[in-house]
Design an enzyme around this catalytic site. Sequence first.
Site, short mmCIF file in Angstrom:
data_model
loop_
_atom_site.label_atom_id
_atom_site.label_comp_id
_atom_site.label_asym_id
_atom_site.label_seq_id
_atom_site.Cartn_x
_atom_site.Cartn_y
_atom_site.Cartn_z
N PHE A 100 -42.12 51.34 -40.23
CA PHE A 100 -42.04 50.89 -38.84
C PHE A 100 -41.69 52.08 -37.97
O PHE A 100 -40.92 52.95 -38.38
CB PHE A 100 -40.97 49.80 -38.68
CG PHE A 100 -41.53 48.42 -38.85
CD1 PHE A 100 -42.00 48.00 -40.09
CD2 PHE A 100 -41.63 47.55 -37.77
CE1 PHE A 100 -42.54 46.74 -40.26
CE2 PHE A 100 -42.18 46.28 -37.93
CZ PHE A 100 -42.64 45.87 -39.16
N PRO A 112 -30.01 59.93 -46.57
CA PRO A 112 -31.34 60.02 -47.19
C PRO A 112 -32.36 59.27 -46.34
O PRO A 112 -32.04 58.22 -45.77
CB PRO A 112 -31.16 59.32 -48.55
CG PRO A 112 -29.87 58.59 -48.49
CD PRO A 112 -29.04 59.21 -47.41
N ASP A 113 -33.58 59.78 -46.25
CA ASP A 113 -34.67 59.07 -45.58
C ASP A 113 -35.42 58.28 -46.65
O ASP A 113 -36.17 58.83 -47.45
CB ASP A 113 -35.60 60.06 -44.86
CG ASP A 113 -36.62 59.34 -44.00
OD1 ASP A 113 -37.13 58.27 -44.43
OD2 ASP A 113 -36.91 59.83 -42.89
N ILE A 114 -35.18 56.98 -46.66
CA ILE A 114 -35.68 56.14 -47.76
C ILE A 114 -37.21 56.13 -47.78
O ILE A 114 -37.83 56.35 -48.82
CB ILE A 114 -35.12 54.70 -47.64
CG1 ILE A 114 -33.60 54.73 -47.54
CG2 ILE A 114 -35.58 53.84 -48.81
CD1 ILE A 114 -32.96 53.39 -47.19
N ASN A 144 -26.15 50.48 -35.21
CA ASN A 144 -27.11 50.26 -34.13
C ASN A 144 -27.31 48.76 -33.97
O ASN A 144 -26.90 47.98 -34.83
CB ASN A 144 -28.43 50.99 -34.44
CG ASN A 144 -29.06 50.46 -35.72
OD1 ASN A 144 -29.52 49.33 -35.79
ND2 ASN A 144 -29.04 51.29 -36.77
N LYS A 173 -45.84 60.07 -37.60
CA LYS A 173 -44.72 59.64 -38.46
C LYS A 173 -45.24 59.12 -39.80
O LYS A 173 -44.65 59.36 -40.85
CB LYS A 173 -43.92 58.56 -37.74
CG LYS A 173 -42.51 58.39 -38.25
CD LYS A 173 -41.68 57.46 -37.38
CE LYS A 173 -40.97 58.21 -36.27
NZ LYS A 173 -40.09 57.33 -35.47
N ASP A 229 -29.45 57.44 -39.26
CA ASP A 229 -29.94 58.74 -39.75
C ASP A 229 -28.79 59.65 -40.21
O ASP A 229 -28.98 60.52 -41.04
CB ASP A 229 -30.74 59.44 -38.65
CG ASP A 229 -32.05 58.70 -38.36
OD1 ASP A 229 -32.72 58.33 -39.33
OD2 ASP A 229 -32.36 58.49 -37.17
N LYS A 276 -44.05 60.89 -43.19
CA LYS A 276 -43.24 60.16 -44.17
C LYS A 276 -44.05 59.71 -45.39
O LYS A 276 -43.48 59.16 -46.33
CB LYS A 276 -42.58 58.95 -43.51
CG LYS A 276 -41.62 59.34 -42.39
CD LYS A 276 -40.53 58.33 -42.21
CE LYS A 276 -39.58 58.73 -41.10
NZ LYS A 276 -38.29 58.07 -41.19
N LYS A 306 -6.94 54.21 -41.77
CA LYS A 306 -7.32 54.25 -40.36
C LYS A 306 -6.76 55.52 -39.71
O LYS A 306 -5.57 55.81 -39.83
CB LYS A 306 -6.78 53.00 -39.66
CG LYS A 306 -7.31 52.88 -38.26
CD LYS A 306 -6.82 51.64 -37.56
CE LYS A 306 -7.19 51.76 -36.10
NZ LYS A 306 -6.34 51.01 -35.22
N1 CTP Z 1 -36.34 55.02 -42.39
C1 CTP Z 1 -35.83 55.08 -43.66
N2 CTP Z 1 -34.70 55.80 -43.91
C2 CTP Z 1 -34.10 56.50 -42.92
C3 CTP Z 1 -34.61 56.45 -41.61
C4 CTP Z 1 -35.76 55.70 -41.37
O1 CTP Z 1 -36.38 54.45 -44.57
N3 CTP Z 1 -33.00 57.21 -43.19
C5 CTP Z 1 -37.59 54.26 -42.14
C6 CTP Z 1 -37.42 53.08 -41.22
O2 CTP Z 1 -37.07 51.92 -41.92
C7 CTP Z 1 -38.81 53.00 -40.60
C8 CTP Z 1 -39.29 54.43 -40.56
O3 CTP Z 1 -38.50 55.13 -41.52
O4 CTP Z 1 -39.71 52.29 -41.43
C9 CTP Z 1 -39.21 55.10 -39.25
O5 CTP Z 1 -37.91 55.04 -38.74
P1 CTP Z 1 -37.49 55.90 -37.47
O6 CTP Z 1 -36.07 55.68 -37.17
O7 CTP Z 1 -38.51 55.67 -36.37
O8 CTP Z 1 -37.73 57.34 -38.10
P2 CTP Z 1 -37.04 58.67 -37.81
O9 CTP Z 1 -37.41 59.58 -38.93
O10 CTP Z 1 -35.59 58.48 -37.56
O11 CTP Z 1 -37.83 59.10 -36.51
P3 CTP Z 1 -37.41 59.81 -35.13
O12 CTP Z 1 -37.81 61.23 -35.34
O13 CTP Z 1 -38.28 59.09 -34.14
O14 CTP Z 1 -35.96 59.62 -34.94
#
Ligand code: CTP
Length: 396
Positions: A326, A302-304, A207, A340, A276, A344, A286
């Site tokens: 954020f 993983p969602d950190i 991104n 959110k 994500d 989270k 390749k």
């Molecule tokens: N974040 C994270 N790990 C991920 C995705 C997001 O730590 N795999 C953290 C980002 O650094 C940010 C927060 O989660 O602090 C919100 O990120 P965002 O992309 O808005 O969250 P999403 O869960 O992807 O929300 P959405 O449903 O809006 O896509």
Amino acid sequence: MGKKILLGISGGIAAYKACEVVRALVKRGDEVRVVMTKGAQEFIRPMTLQVLSENPVGTTTFDPGYESEIGHIDLARWADAVLLAPATANLIARMAAGMADDLLTTVLLATDAPVVVAPAMNTQMWRHPRVQANLVTLSEMPRHLVVDPDEGELACKEVGPGRLPDPEVLLQALDRAMSPQLLSDKKVLITAGPTREFIDPARFISNPSSGKMGHALARAASEMGAAVTMVRGPVSLDPPSGVDVVEVTTARQMHRAVMERAASMDYAVMVAAVADWRPADESDEKVKKREMTGQLELVKNPDILAELGARFGPDGDEAGPTLIGFAAESDDVVERARQKMKRKGAHLMVANKIGGPATAFGADRTTVSVLSEDKVVEIPLADKLAVARKIWENAH
Ligand code: CTP
């Protein structure tokens, strides 16, 4: 908001670099007044500094013209901070001894503003035990900050420490010296930038995150006295001085780097735009065009933040860092950010609106809302460093 900076220049070959320092200060909106020692005037003329600073330059203590413009005591009171660049071995010795034998040293005794000392000299002189002892004396004085010289080739052709650091490093040191120490003794972990999820060695999903907001928060926290570790994905920014940087590429690497360090931190600020999803299979070679199917299978990363929230958040069972997330949202910004934050397990959430020039990826300015359990603080449009400082004022 511009500050009043007194730049003291002493007589070394690096005196010519003081011109660039004045330009950088004026460019960012600071007001600059220059005082030169006698030695400095052997290397560079006061007129040059007068034109660049747009102010008269002080050269001697008993100059009736200058004293009627701004007396040395008024000058000492006027300054928000003093920068000595370059500071020669002689100036450092005179300061350490508390002498007041010219305009600059007199002003230094009369000011209660923070003083940033940027030594620059020949490597052997820099290493001399007397110079080092004088620097220890200076760094132990209240409000004094000594910036180590850079290493490299010097004007005398020796190679080693002694070069005056770049103007940007000196400006950061000034900001540090003027900053309220809201985060002293605190440990801060920050994620910044994008991640890359490879399909094969030549292709990835990512991104356009520039990393600017994460870098601004790291710099602001460091200025406020924190020990900062920044885990960052691929960006093209110089890290702020004094910040420990861990370079990562993928979300999984970022996840690992954060999890290894989070428990011992006071704050964990998740600014990174983590991808994500990642490709289910990463090919070592390749992939040929003719082998592509037009379909790409993805698996979740993983969602950190959510993982930290489950452990250390308001409903978690471990003591740990304050978690700051954020949220970039396009509609119902505050309400969605609040959801959110709950989902989270963050303690605080910084929300910004996507859409509009100030919110585009890579923008230099932004406006955000800082949400906590019971309130919302709006931070008006400003450059990202100013916004970062305001975020810390509300989060510490
Ligand atoms: N974040 C994270 N790990 C991920 C995705 C997001 O730590 N795999 C953290 C980002 O650094 C940010 C927060 O989660 O602090 C919100 O990120 P965002 O992309 O808005 O969250 P999403 O869960 O992807 O929300 P959405 O449903 O809006 O896509």
